[in-house]
Enzyme design. Structure first.
Site, PDB file in Angstrom:
ATOM      1  N   LYS A 231      52.289 -15.738  19.769  1.00  0.00           N
ATOM      2  CA  LYS A 231      51.298 -14.473  19.820  1.00  0.00           C
ATOM      3  C   LYS A 231      52.135 -13.102  20.272  1.00  0.00           C
ATOM      4  CE  LYS A 231      48.680 -16.095  22.910  1.00  0.00           C
ATOM      5  NZ  LYS A 231      49.061 -17.647  23.327  1.00  0.00           N
ATOM      6  N   VAL A 232      53.000 -13.335  20.893  1.00  0.00           N
ATOM      7  CA  VAL A 232      53.564 -12.237  21.611  1.00  0.00           C
ATOM      8  C   VAL A 232      54.842 -11.793  20.340  1.00  0.00           C
ATOM      9  CG1 VAL A 232      55.058 -11.012  23.306  1.00  0.00           C
ATOM     10  CG2 VAL A 232      53.230 -12.372  24.010  1.00  0.00           C
ATOM     11  N   VAL A 310      61.104 -10.919  27.790  1.00  0.00           N
ATOM     12  CA  VAL A 310      59.801 -10.727  28.508  1.00  0.00           C
ATOM     13  C   VAL A 310      58.931 -12.050  28.540  1.00  0.00           C
ATOM     14  CG1 VAL A 310      59.404  -8.017  27.931  1.00  0.00           C
ATOM     15  CG2 VAL A 310      58.617  -9.758  26.334  1.00  0.00           C
ATOM     16  N   ALA A 311      59.550 -12.930  28.102  1.00  0.00           N
ATOM     17  CA  ALA A 311      58.992 -14.360  28.271  1.00  0.00           C
ATOM     18  C   ALA A 311      59.019 -14.964  29.558  1.00  0.00           C
ATOM     19  CB  ALA A 311      59.461 -15.276  27.241  1.00  0.00           C
ATOM     20  N   ARG A 312      59.877 -15.798  30.107  1.00  0.00           N
ATOM     21  CA  ARG A 312      60.174 -16.420  31.146  1.00  0.00           C
ATOM     22  C   ARG A 312      61.523 -16.482  31.708  1.00  0.00           C
ATOM     23  NH1 ARG A 312      55.492 -15.296  31.965  1.00  0.00           N
ATOM     24  NH2 ARG A 312      54.026 -16.554  32.820  1.00  0.00           N
ATOM     25  N   ASP A 336      62.554  -8.480  32.091  1.00  0.00           N
ATOM     26  CA  ASP A 336      61.191  -8.266  32.636  1.00  0.00           C
ATOM     27  C   ASP A 336      60.762  -9.498  33.559  1.00  0.00           C
ATOM     28  OD1 ASP A 336      58.904  -6.915  33.148  1.00  0.00           O
ATOM     29  OD2 ASP A 336      57.651  -8.087  31.987  1.00  0.00           O
ATOM     30  N   GLU A 341      61.217 -14.932  41.071  1.00  0.00           N
ATOM     31  CA  GLU A 341      60.394 -13.636  41.297  1.00  0.00           C
ATOM     32  C   GLU A 341      59.994 -13.312  42.482  1.00  0.00           C
ATOM     33  OE1 GLU A 341      57.833 -13.012  38.019  1.00  0.00           O
ATOM     34  OE2 GLU A 341      59.662 -13.119  36.493  1.00  0.00           O
ATOM     35  N   HIS A 360      58.202  -7.765  36.181  1.00  0.00           N
ATOM     36  CA  HIS A 360      57.382  -8.595  35.379  1.00  0.00           C
ATOM     37  C   HIS A 360      55.978  -7.661  35.157  1.00  0.00           C
ATOM     38  CE1 HIS A 360      55.829 -12.997  34.968  1.00  0.00           C
ATOM     39  NE2 HIS A 360      55.050 -12.163  34.052  1.00  0.00           N
ATOM     40  N   GLY A 362      55.460  -6.957  31.995  1.00  0.00           N
ATOM     41  CA  GLY A 362      54.777  -7.254  30.231  1.00  0.00           C
ATOM     42  C   GLY A 362      53.264  -7.054  30.322  1.00  0.00           C
TER      43      GLY A 362
HETATM   44  N1  LIG Z   1      56.239 -10.809  30.850  1.00  0.00           N
HETATM   45  C1  LIG Z   1      55.036 -10.953  30.679  1.00  0.00           C
HETATM   46  O1  LIG Z   1      54.417 -10.059  31.493  1.00  0.00           O
HETATM   47  C2  LIG Z   1      54.390 -11.966  29.456  1.00  0.00           C
HETATM   48  C3  LIG Z   1      53.077 -11.550  29.179  1.00  0.00           C
HETATM   49  C4  LIG Z   1      52.597 -12.297  28.217  1.00  0.00           C
HETATM   50  C5  LIG Z   1      53.274 -13.650  27.864  1.00  0.00           C
HETATM   51  N2  LIG Z   1      54.351 -13.835  28.480  1.00  0.00           N
HETATM   52  C6  LIG Z   1      55.180 -14.862  28.118  1.00  0.00           C
HETATM   53  O2  LIG Z   1      55.598 -14.923  26.808  1.00  0.00           O
HETATM   54  C7  LIG Z   1      55.766 -16.045  26.158  1.00  0.00           C
HETATM   55  C8  LIG Z   1      55.166 -16.292  24.678  1.00  0.00           C
HETATM   56  O3  LIG Z   1      53.618 -15.961  24.963  1.00  0.00           O
HETATM   57  P1  LIG Z   1      52.906 -16.161  24.004  1.00  0.00           P
HETATM   58  O4  LIG Z   1      51.370 -15.700  24.444  1.00  0.00           O
HETATM   59  O5  LIG Z   1      53.271 -15.517  22.544  1.00  0.00           O
HETATM   60  O6  LIG Z   1      52.971 -17.725  23.775  1.00  0.00           O
HETATM   61  P2  LIG Z   1      52.641 -18.855  22.153  1.00  0.00           P
HETATM   62  O7  LIG Z   1      52.359 -19.983  22.779  1.00  0.00           O
HETATM   63  O8  LIG Z   1      51.574 -17.819  21.464  1.00  0.00           O
HETATM   64  O9  LIG Z   1      54.038 -18.450  21.539  1.00  0.00           O
HETATM   65  C9  LIG Z   1      54.846 -19.232  21.904  1.00  0.00           C
HETATM   66  C10 LIG Z   1      55.875 -19.838  20.729  1.00  0.00           C
HETATM   67  O10 LIG Z   1      57.011 -20.160  20.979  1.00  0.00           O
HETATM   68  C11 LIG Z   1      57.414 -21.248  20.252  1.00  0.00           C
HETATM   69  N3  LIG Z   1      58.347 -22.289  20.592  1.00  0.00           N
HETATM   70  C12 LIG Z   1      58.187 -23.492  21.466  1.00  0.00           C
HETATM   71  N4  LIG Z   1      59.177 -23.884  21.327  1.00  0.00           N
HETATM   72  C13 LIG Z   1      60.377 -23.058  20.879  1.00  0.00           C
HETATM   73  C14 LIG Z   1      61.678 -23.209  20.891  1.00  0.00           C
HETATM   74  N5  LIG Z   1      62.571 -24.168  21.346  1.00  0.00           N
HETATM   75  N6  LIG Z   1      62.391 -22.352  20.214  1.00  0.00           N
HETATM   76  C15 LIG Z   1      61.561 -21.109  19.293  1.00  0.00           C
HETATM   77  N7  LIG Z   1      60.433 -20.987  19.656  1.00  0.00           N
HETATM   78  C16 LIG Z   1      59.727 -22.034  20.207  1.00  0.00           C
HETATM   79  C17 LIG Z   1      55.758 -21.886  19.892  1.00  0.00           C
HETATM   80  O11 LIG Z   1      56.085 -22.599  18.562  1.00  0.00           O
HETATM   81  C18 LIG Z   1      55.128 -20.492  19.716  1.00  0.00           C
HETATM   82  O12 LIG Z   1      54.889 -20.178  18.306  1.00  0.00           O
HETATM   83  C19 LIG Z   1      55.209 -17.124  27.254  1.00  0.00           C
HETATM   84  O13 LIG Z   1      56.477 -17.545  28.078  1.00  0.00           O
HETATM   85  C20 LIG Z   1      54.522 -16.198  28.390  1.00  0.00           C
HETATM   86  O14 LIG Z   1      54.026 -16.856  29.484  1.00  0.00           O
HETATM   87  C21 LIG Z   1      54.829 -13.103  29.192  1.00  0.00           C
HETATM   88  O1  LIG Z   2      51.840 -15.270  31.834  1.00  0.00           O
HETATM   89  C1  LIG Z   2      51.373 -14.016  31.948  1.00  0.00           C
HETATM   90  O2  LIG Z   2      50.005 -13.662  31.469  1.00  0.00           O
HETATM   91  C2  LIG Z   2      52.342 -12.760  32.158  1.00  0.00           C
HETATM   92  O3  LIG Z   2      53.631 -13.306  32.649  1.00  0.00           O
HETATM   93  C3  LIG Z   2      51.945 -11.776  32.893  1.00  0.00           C
HETATM   94  O4  LIG Z   2      51.815 -12.057  34.291  1.00  0.00           O
HETATM   95  P1  LIG Z   2      51.066 -11.163  35.330  1.00  0.00           P
HETATM   96  O5  LIG Z   2      49.471 -11.387  35.262  1.00  0.00           O
HETATM   97  O6  LIG Z   2      51.491 -11.589  36.574  1.00  0.00           O
HETATM   98  O7  LIG Z   2      51.360  -9.739  35.064  1.00  0.00           O
END
Ligand SMILES: NC(=O)c1ccc[n+]([C@@H]2O[C@H](COP(=O)([O-])OP(=O)(O)OC[C@H]3O[C@@H](n4cnc5c(N)ncnc54)[C@H](O)[C@@H]3O)[C@@H](O)[C@H]2O)c1
Ligand SMILES: O=C(O)[C@H](O)COP(=O)(O)O
Length: 624
Positions: A231-232, A310-312, A336, A341, A360, A362
């Site tokens: 998604k992201v 901005v993932a983990r 991020d 944390e 954090h 994002g």
């Molecule tokens: N910083 C923030 O505040 C924030 C906000 C939203 C999401 N996130 C994090 O961002 C990440 C992505 O979120 P999302 O909603 O897009 O998730 P999502 O599940 O929609 O997308 C993750 C993608 O990663 C792929 N993937 C799995 N294993 C992989 C690998 N080994 N190599 C490459 N790709 C791989 C999956 O196939 C999937 O398409 C998550 O870790 C989520 O927790 C962080």
């Molecule tokens: O997993 C999430 O949705 C993001 O990392 C955002 O985390 P937060 O709700 O603490 O901002």
């Protein structure tokens, strides 16, 4: 129709029929106690498509101080005490208002672990973001009062799901409302890093005017590798294209056509990291992605690469990143998220002059937080009313009788999904799954949703951080672009058993084990339950018979005497216990497949030795 299988003959070598039937994953099979109570009095579940419809209103007793309503049309009963909802982290106002219409809302932020424990003992629901650790102790302290935990966001790594399930507490999240915010933050970090915005800002505030020190780099024409095209990642790619960047992506499970539609090429991990000027991380934190950015992978990157996360935090080895920054391999990083944390104040990484950090943030836009707040408020209120939630992460709702009959088939279904996805390779992505259930029961006397959910779980969980269960399986499959088609074949066997065999096919993908590819060109495996134990009975066109316990090695070899002994000896020398072995072949003395169940995970050198046996043409190690 008589039973027919595409598989060839099989000779079983060892048998463990008497093994106890493995229990299904407890996260899936344990039904939250409050759901049990509710359904126990109100719901007649059948094996038809109406299986999940609740039909009557139920009044809960004991720990449930208010009534829950089963049917979609019924309203919450306002004459009974309102549920208490503890909001432990800042939640958008619209969500709080929604919750107030429904319950008594206590917004108490920054609680100490002790205070949180005290408060949950008086709360029916708890809402958190990523900053509150909802540990086993929290569930224990709630003493059964807490019925729902709502995570206002995506990641649920701060909630102990196992403990939640054991304590009969449903966990729901809000997986979509902050996607764009996270993508925008990724782009903000990308652009501000390239132009040294944060450093220049700090410098000018310190009374300096350093124009030549902060000459940046341009984005247009540069290559961005988006690691994780979910998604992201998709939204980041879309925006980067608009900035004139050349975008490539690595995601072994994303459909190539979805990427192509955005003008993005899906490439291998090494190709992505070695050709990119910017690398942006968007994969989940899973065992496979933990510290995947380490000394070795940094050394493969283009000198002067810039990294955004901005993932983990856990996908990066933070010490290795400091080394890569010091060596100039990574010119700059914008982060991020962090392994811990908040990170420690004197962390070398945080203090590094070429690193830009945000706490954090994002998901932290007004719009995303409003969206997330509404999404989670609706999910929590719905769950308290007893409705099914599409974003529930730990709660199946199945009649205990149906569950008990299906239990071994549930285990089989998940293991087949897990095996099938490990056999997929190549850049096309897993998109289409075909499942064939062979059963002696009438079509409408077998509800396959639980089995389909478990196949989905088996396919998705090894490759993502999504938690899949009966409630959310279809939702998550759809989100991931996974199409699962089901076929039922009536066979001439005993209707006493719900299913005779389950066949899982992954269509239009390459396999890392050619022997798993059937005549139709698809990855195909099939299994049965024998004496309560799930067995793999067919791989590609080869019949095998191996109990699905421990792990599995599949070898394709020339059909000749002595193969079992040779491989068995190699495993024995390394003290790897073989629990089952079976050989299937298509034509005598031509090709055969050997399926070996092993209790332990063999070391690489042991697997290499197996690969070195001259008659073995290919082999693969699969985790169950
Ligand atoms: N910083 C923030 O505040 C924030 C906000 C939203 C999401 N996130 C994090 O961002 C990440 C992505 O979120 P999302 O909603 O897009 O998730 P999502 O599940 O929609 O997308 C993750 C993608 O990663 C792929 N993937 C799995 N294993 C992989 C690998 N080994 N190599 C490459 N790709 C791989 C999956 O196939 C999937 O398409 C998550 O870790 C989520 O927790 C962080
Ligand atoms: O997993 C999430 O949705 C993001 O990392 C955002 O985390 P937060 O709700 O603490 O901002």
């Amino acid at each position: 129709m008589a039973f027919s299988s595409s598989c060839s003959s099989v000779k079983a070598v060892n048998s463990r029929w008497a093994s106890p039937s493995p229990s299904p994953s407890s996260r899936f099979a344990v039904i939250p106690a409050f759901l049990h109570r509710r359904y126990a009095t109100s719901v007649k579940l059948t094996a038809t498509s109406a299986a999940l419809k609740t039909v009557e209103q139920t009044t809960l007793t004991e720990n449930n101080k208010f009534s829950t309503v089963g049917s979609d049309s019924d309203e919450y009963n306002p004459t009974l005490p309102k549920p208490r909802i503890l909001v432990a982290e800042k939640l958008g106002e619209a969500g709080v208002l929604l919750l107030r219409e429904f319950g008594d809302v206590d917004c108490s932020y920054d609680l100490s672990p002790e205070d949180l424990k005290k408060k949950v003992a008086e709360s029916d629901a708890l809402i958190v973001r990523s900053g509150t650790k909802v540990t086993r102790e929290v569930f224990e302290a709630a003493k059964g009062r807490l019925k729902v935990v709502g995570r206002a966001g995506v990641g649920i790594d701060n909630v102990d799901l196992q403990a939640a399930t054991e304590h009969g507490c449903l966990v729901v999240n809000a997986p979509t409302a902050n996607t764009v915010a996270a993508a925008e933050h990724g782009i903000a970090l990308l652009a501000s890093m390239a132009r040294n915005v944060a450093q220049a800002d700090a410098s000018i505030k310190a009374g300096k005017w350093e124009r030549s020190k902060y000459v940046g780099v341009s984005l247009v024409g540069k290559t961005l590798a988006v690691m994780g095209f979910g998604k992201v990642g998709t939204e980041v790619a879309r925006r980067a294209k608009g900035l004139g960047m050349n975008v490539i992506s690595h995601d072994p499970y994303a459909p190539a056509d979805r990427a192509r539609a955005l003008g993005v090429d899906l490439v291998s991990f090494d190709q992505a990291i070695s050709t990119a000027d910017f690398v942006s991380l968007h994969m989940p934190l899973t065992p496979a992605t933990k510290k995947v950015f380490n000394d070795e992978t940094f050394s493969k990157m283009k000198k002067g690469v810039r990294l955004i996360n901005v993932a983990r935090g856990g996908v990066i080895d933070e010490d290795a990143l400091v080394r890569a920054l010091d060596a100039g391999i990574v010119a700059q990083a914008a982060l991020d998220v962090f392994c811990e944390e908040p990170p420690s104040k004197d962390s070398k990484l945080i203090q590094h002059e070429n690193v830009t950090v945000t706490p954090h943030l994002g998901a932290s836009t007004k719009e995303a937080q409003e969206g997330v707040a509404i999404e989670i408020a609706e999910a929590v209120a719905g769950a308290l009313r007893g409705e099914l939630s599409a974003t529930a992460v730990n709660a199946p709702m199945v009649d205990p009788e149906v569950l008990s009959e299906l239990t071994p088939y549930i285990v089989l279904a998940e293991k087949l999904g897990r095996l099938a996805v490990q056999l997929a390779s190549g850049g096309k992505g897993v998109q289409s799954i075909r499942v064939v259930y062979r059963s002696a029961r009438n079509r409408d006397d077998l509800d396959t949703r639980l089995l389909r959910a478990m196949i989905t779980k088996g396919i998705i969980e090894p490759i993502s951080d999504s938690y899949v269960n009966l409630v959310n399986a279809d939702f998550i499959a759809k989100q991931k672009g996974l199409r699962i088609s089901e076929e039922r074949m009536v066979v001439d066997s005993s209707p006493e058993y719900p299913v005779d065999s389950i066949q899982v096919q992954i269509l239009n993908v390459e396999s890392n084990f050619a022997g798993a590819v059937s005549d139709s060109g698809d990855i195909s495996i099939e299994g049965k339950v024998k004496y309560g134990v799930p067995h793999l009975t067919c791989v590609g066109s080869f019949g095998v018979d191996v109990s699905l316990e421990g792990n599995l090695i599949l070898c394709r070899q020339v059909d000749q005497p002595g193969m079992i002994g040779q491989v068995g000896n190699i495993l024995g020398e390394q003290n790897v216990n073989v629990n089952f072995m079976s050989v299937g072949r298509t034509v005598l003395r031509k090709q055969a497949i050997m399926a070996i169940g092993v209790d332990e995970e063999p070391e690489d050198k042991t697997l290499e030795k197996i690969g070195g046996v001259s008659a073995i043409e290919e082999f693969v190690f699969l985790k169950l």
